[in-house]
Motif scaffolding. Structure first.
Motif, PDB file in Angstrom:
ATOM      1  N   VAL A   1      35.392 -33.002  31.047  1.00 14.38           N
ATOM      2  CA  VAL A   1      34.756 -34.526  31.487  1.00 14.38           C
ATOM      3  C   VAL A   1      34.402 -34.521  32.795  1.00 14.38           C
ATOM      4  N   THR A   2      34.923 -33.684  33.856  1.00 17.20           N
ATOM      5  CA  THR A   2      34.817 -33.942  35.193  1.00 17.20           C
ATOM      6  C   THR A   2      33.410 -32.924  35.612  1.00 17.20           C
ATOM      7  N   ARG A   3      32.934 -32.289  34.753  1.00 18.69           N
ATOM      8  CA  ARG A   3      31.618 -31.332  35.009  1.00 18.69           C
ATOM      9  C   ARG A   3      30.603 -31.980  35.821  1.00 18.69           C
ATOM     10  N   ASP A   4      30.260 -33.047  35.568  1.00 18.88           N
ATOM     11  CA  ASP A   4      29.266 -33.812  36.219  1.00 18.88           C
ATOM     12  C   ASP A   4      29.585 -34.478  37.669  1.00 18.88           C
ATOM     13  N   PHE A   5      30.839 -34.321  38.008  1.00 22.59           N
ATOM     14  CA  PHE A   5      31.193 -34.674  39.431  1.00 22.59           C
ATOM     15  C   PHE A   5      30.249 -34.212  40.590  1.00 22.59           C
ATOM     16  N   PRO A   6      29.779 -34.999  41.170  1.00 18.82           N
ATOM     17  CA  PRO A   6      28.787 -34.512  42.132  1.00 18.82           C
ATOM     18  C   PRO A   6      29.456 -33.684  43.454  1.00 18.82           C
ATOM     19  N   LEU A   7      29.084 -32.620  43.873  1.00 18.87           N
ATOM     20  CA  LEU A   7      29.671 -31.849  44.951  1.00 18.87           C
ATOM     21  C   LEU A   7      29.036 -32.242  46.182  1.00 18.87           C
ATOM     22  N   GLN A   8      29.600 -31.776  47.594  1.00 21.42           N
ATOM     23  CA  GLN A   8      29.033 -31.797  48.644  1.00 21.42           C
ATOM     24  C   GLN A   8      29.443 -30.363  49.368  1.00 21.42           C
ATOM     25  N   GLU A   9      28.438 -30.219  50.547  1.00 23.41           N
ATOM     26  CA  GLU A   9      28.927 -28.916  51.076  1.00 23.41           C
ATOM     27  C   GLU A   9      29.752 -29.152  52.450  1.00 23.41           C
ATOM     28  N   ILE A  10      30.603 -28.494  52.749  1.00 22.56           N
ATOM     29  CA  ILE A  10      31.652 -28.436  53.713  1.00 22.56           C
ATOM     30  C   ILE A  10      31.723 -26.991  54.173  1.00 22.56           C
ATOM     31  N   GLU A  11      32.148 -26.998  55.519  1.00 22.26           N
ATOM     32  CA  GLU A  11      32.439 -25.675  56.117  1.00 22.26           C
ATOM     33  C   GLU A  11      33.797 -25.487  56.212  1.00 22.26           C
ATOM     34  N   VAL A  12      34.541 -24.456  56.052  1.00 23.08           N
ATOM     35  CA  VAL A  12      35.788 -23.979  55.822  1.00 23.08           C
ATOM     36  C   VAL A  12      36.274 -22.842  56.638  1.00 23.08           C
ATOM     37  N   GLU A  13      36.957 -22.775  57.747  1.00 21.91           N
ATOM     38  CA  GLU A  13      37.177 -21.795  58.674  1.00 21.91           C
ATOM     39  C   GLU A  13      38.474 -20.949  57.806  1.00 21.91           C
ATOM     40  N   THR A  14      37.982 -19.869  57.369  1.00 20.11           N
ATOM     41  CA  THR A  14      38.985 -18.770  56.698  1.00 20.11           C
ATOM     42  C   THR A  14      39.637 -17.875  57.767  1.00 20.11           C
ATOM     43  N   PRO A  15      40.495 -17.055  57.482  1.00 18.89           N
ATOM     44  CA  PRO A  15      40.880 -16.097  58.672  1.00 18.89           C
ATOM     45  C   PRO A  15      39.959 -15.165  59.344  1.00 18.89           C
ATOM     46  N   ILE A  16      38.846 -15.159  58.595  1.00 20.00           N
ATOM     47  CA  ILE A  16      37.624 -14.023  59.067  1.00 20.00           C
ATOM     48  C   ILE A  16      36.524 -14.947  59.525  1.00 20.00           C
ATOM     49  N   GLY A  17      36.141 -16.139  58.887  1.00 16.20           N
ATOM     50  CA  GLY A  17      34.852 -16.599  59.414  1.00 16.20           C
ATOM     51  C   GLY A  17      34.734 -18.143  58.947  1.00 16.20           C
TER      52      GLY A  17
END
Ligand code: PRP
Ligand code: URA
Length: 209
Positions: free
Chosen positions: A44-60
């Protein structure tokens, strides 16, 4: 005209077969209803819109997608809708939950309201009404009317099993509300029960009758 989405996922269909079985006891019935509700929430949530974010992983830095500020409201129709709440909340834990209390008069089959408590910001939320059964459609149509009277604009209806009569009633009354179901069964019997259906969802969940 609202769309009818029938979930064809093998896990949903398999679990629905177990739910229908009259030999399935209360404990398994409850667990299965909750599990199917969770799987349905995924679709049911398949059409939820997404937005791009940046996440700091341990590598980059990773460019990632997150759900774009959706406010969700879950509205079980009492009683039987309660059986689906925890399953959906496992996937959407931040959803607010409103309750609409309706029972069908056994003679007239018309819904009788006895309770309604909704989130105050219902007009800003994407609402998912949940109820295992969509039979004549009277309860779902009335619940959607309550929500619309409070300003709700974006409503989906999610049920385990529907009758063609109920699907038509919702589509005729609320053409903007999409319907998500595990199966559309054959017909209603003289008592308004879905054939073959699963029996009385409230009684099977709560052990009444
Ligand atoms: C059942 C079911 C729906 C309604 C469907 O509830 O959970 O709410 O019937 O029938 P309809 O489409 O013909 O309105 P019921 O009225 O038996 O109450 P309960 O959940 O308290 O058992
Ligand atoms: N309500 C139920 O619980 N089952 C049906 O088949 C119809 C209405």
């Amino acid at each position: 005209m609202s769309k009818v989405h029938v979930f064809n996922h093998p896990l949903i269909q398999h679990k629905l077969s177990l739910i229908r079985d009259k030999h399935t006891g209360k404990k398994d019935f409850r667990e299965l209803v909750e599990e199917v509700a969770m799987l349905m929430a995924y679709e049911v949530t398949r059409d939820f819109p997404l937005q791009e974010i940046e996440v700091e992983t341990p590598i980059g830095l990773a460019k990632c997608q997150v759900i774009a500020g959706k406010k969700v409201g879950l509205v079980p129709i009492l009683r039987a809708g309660l059986g689906m709440v925890d399953g959906v909340l496992r996937l959407i834990p931040a959803a607010k939950v409103g309750h609409v209390g309706l029972y069908r008069d056994p003679e007239t089959l018309k819904p009788v309201e006895y309770y309604c408590k909704l989130p105050t910001d219902v007009e800003e939320r994407d609402l998912i009404i949940i109820d295992p059964m969509l039979a004549t459609g009277g309860s779902a149509v009335a619940a959607i009317e309550f929500l619309k009277k409070r300003g709700a604009k974006n409503i989906k209806l999610m049920c385990l099993i529907a009758a063609p009569e109920g699907v038509k009633a919702v589509q005729d009354a609320h053409s903007d509300v999409d319907i998500f179901v595990g199966a559309v069964d054959d017909h209603l019997n003289d008592h308004g029960y879905i054939v073959p259906g699963l029996g009385d969802a409230g009684d099977r969940l709560f052990g009444t009758k």
